[in-house]
Scaffold this active site. Structure first.
Site, PDB file in Angstrom:
ATOM      1  N   GLU A  24       0.413  -0.339 -16.262  1.00 13.93           N
ATOM      2  CA  GLU A  24      -0.241   0.844 -16.792  1.00 13.93           C
ATOM      3  C   GLU A  24      -0.287   0.870 -18.315  1.00 13.93           C
ATOM      4  O   GLU A  24       0.641   0.430 -18.978  1.00 13.93           O
ATOM      5  CB  GLU A  24       0.477   2.110 -16.315  1.00 13.93           C
ATOM      6  CG  GLU A  24       0.352   2.319 -14.821  1.00 13.93           C
ATOM      7  CD  GLU A  24       0.895   3.638 -14.352  1.00 13.93           C
ATOM      8  OE1 GLU A  24       0.448   4.083 -13.277  1.00 13.93           O
ATOM      9  OE2 GLU A  24       1.765   4.232 -15.020  1.00 13.93           O
ATOM     10  N   CYS A  56       3.807  12.576 -14.007  1.00 18.65           N
ATOM     11  CA  CYS A  56       3.214  11.277 -14.290  1.00 18.65           C
ATOM     12  C   CYS A  56       2.145  11.004 -13.235  1.00 18.65           C
ATOM     13  O   CYS A  56       2.358  11.243 -12.056  1.00 18.65           O
ATOM     14  CB  CYS A  56       4.263  10.174 -14.303  1.00 18.65           C
ATOM     15  SG  CYS A  56       5.582  10.333 -13.097  1.00 18.65           S
TER      16      CYS A  56
END
Length: 177
Positions: free
Chosen positions: A116, A69
Site C-alpha cells: 500500500e 484504515c
C-alpha cells in the site's frame, strides 16, 4: 467476511498516480500497489484511539491497529474516503489533518500481500465511538507509553502498518493539535 466499504482498490505507482482499479481481494492476492489511508485519532488527554479488527476480516483479523484504515474509492479524494470510512467503521466523524504518506509491503500466511501507498491523517475526538461490529471487535483509548510498551512486548498483536506508523510517524502525529 466482506468489508462493508470499498470493493475495489485504486492501483497506483510509487508517485500515487492512478493506474486503474482492481477487485480488492485480487489486488491483495497479486500484491499490487494500491492507495490506502490510515487515520489516527487522539483525545484531549493525548490518548490514542485504537481498535481490534474483526476476527473474520480477510487479513489481520483480531489484530489491534490505528483508529481507522481502509481504501478510498476512485471517485473520491483520499481525505473523503478517510472521513467516510471513519464514520462507517467507528461511528463518528471529526476533522482530520494530513501528515504524509509511506509505502509498505508485507506478505501474510494466508497468501495475501498488503502493498500500500498509505496516506496518514490525524485528528481529535473525545466522544464514545459507536463501532460497526462487522469491522471492529473492540476499541480503547491508550496512552503512548502503554501502547509502545505493549507493542514491544507483544508485536504479534498489532498490524504491520500500525507498528510502522508508531515507529516512524509518532512525533508528527503528536505535534498535531
Amino acid at each position: 467476511m466482506e468489508e462493508t466499504g470499498t470493493k475495489e482498490v485504486v492501483l497506483v505507482d510509487e508517485n500515487d498516480r492512478v493506474l486503474g482499479t482492481m477487485e480488492k481481494l485480487k489486488a491483495h492476492q497479486d500484491g499490487l500497489l494500491h492507495r490506502a489511508f490510515s487515520v489516527v485519532i487522539f483525545n484531549d488527554k493525548n490518548e490514542m484511539l485504537i481498535h481490534k479488527r474483526a476476527s473474520d476480516k480477510y487479513h489481520c483479523g483480531g489484530l489491534w491497529t490505528n483508529t481507522c484504515c481502509s481504501h478510498p474509492r476512485l471517485e473520491e479524494t483520499v481525505k473523503e474516503g478517510a472521513l467516510r470510512r471513519m464514520n462507517e467503521e467507528m461511528g463518528f466523524t471529526t476533522s482530520i489533518h494530513y501528515i504524509g504518506q509511506f509505502i509498505y509491503k508485507t506478505a501474510f500466511e494466508n497468501g495475501l500481500t498488503e502493498h500500500e501507498l498509505d496516506h496518514l491523517f490525524v485528528g481529535r475526538f473525545n466522544g464514545e465511538p459507536k463501532p460497526n461490529p462487522e469491522e471492529v471487535e473492540d476499541f480503547r483509548y491508550v496512552t503512548i507509553d502503554e501502547l509502545k510498551a505493549d507493542i514491544e512486548k507483544h508485536p504479534e498483536n498489532y498490524t504491520v502498518w500500525f507498528k510502522e506508523i508508531v515507529d516512524k510517524y509518532l512525533t508528527e502525529l503528536l505535534a498535531y493539535g
